[in-house]
Write a protein that holds these residues in place. Structure first.
Motif, PDB file in Angstrom:
ATOM      1  N   PRO A 120       3.373   2.331   7.138  1.00 11.46           N
ATOM      2  CA  PRO A 120       1.986   2.068   6.717  1.00 11.46           C
ATOM      3  C   PRO A 120       1.898   1.737   5.225  1.00 11.46           C
ATOM      4  N   LEU A 121       0.973   0.863   4.904  1.00 15.59           N
ATOM      5  CA  LEU A 121       0.762   0.518   3.495  1.00 15.59           C
ATOM      6  C   LEU A 121       0.103   1.700   2.791  1.00 15.59           C
ATOM      7  N   PRO A 122       0.412   1.901   1.509  1.00 15.35           N
ATOM      8  CA  PRO A 122      -0.224   3.006   0.783  1.00 15.35           C
ATOM      9  C   PRO A 122      -1.727   2.767   0.661  1.00 15.35           C
ATOM     10  N   GLN A 123      -2.455   3.862   0.650  1.00 16.58           N
ATOM     11  CA  GLN A 123      -3.906   3.785   0.474  1.00 16.58           C
ATOM     12  C   GLN A 123      -4.205   3.387  -0.960  1.00 16.58           C
ATOM     13  N   ALA A 124      -5.372   2.850  -1.177  1.00 14.60           N
ATOM     14  CA  ALA A 124      -5.767   2.433  -2.524  1.00 14.60           C
ATOM     15  C   ALA A 124      -5.630   3.616  -3.484  1.00 14.60           C
ATOM     16  N   GLU A 126      -2.934   5.168  -4.235  1.00 17.81           N
ATOM     17  CA  GLU A 126      -1.692   5.908  -4.053  1.00 17.81           C
ATOM     18  C   GLU A 126      -0.523   5.103  -4.588  1.00 17.81           C
TER      19      GLU A 126
END
Length: 128
Positions: A120-124, A126
């Motif tokens: 998963p892509l990192p959250q904004a 992070e």
């Protein structure tokens, strides 16, 4: 699909060997690794014992008659491989007496062949 082949597969499902019943109890209803397996599945002009098309795997259980039909099994396996499928073969006595070892070999094959889910892509905010 040929009507006679479908009928033959239905009969084979009703008359499963003891080894097939033993392994089917472990594979059915998404019990094994959450995967859908089909039993006595017609593919082309063949009927395979167990198929998980999601990962391209065929599981065959062989009795003593297979020692006398090696050439047929090789031709069949080659056709299945040409369709992008992998065939894992086990003897009936392995399925009955070493069920966990058979399942572990299947699990290892699936772990090696199944693509990993994407990271998963990192959250904004992070990772910065």
């Amino acid at each position: 699909m040929d009507r006679l082949l479908r009928e033959r597969a239905r009969v084979l499902r009703q008359e499963m060997t003891e080894a097939e019943r033993c392994l089917w109890q472990q594979l059915r209803a998404h019990r094994f690794m959450g995967l859908k397996f089909r039993r006595q599945k017609p593919l082309g002009r063949y009927i395979v014992d167990f198929a998980c098309l999601e990962v391209g795997l065929i599981i065959e259980l062989d009795g003593g008659q297979h020692t006398e039909q090696v050439a047929y099994d090789q031709q069949r396996d080659l056709w299945l491989q040409e369709q992008g499928l992998t065939v894992l073969r086990f003897w009936n006595h392995e399925a009955l007496q070493q069920t966990e070892a058979v399942l572990e070999r299947v699990r290892l094959w699936i772990d090696q062949e199944r693509p990993s889910p994407p990271t998963p892509l990192p959250q904004a905010g992070e990772g910065s």
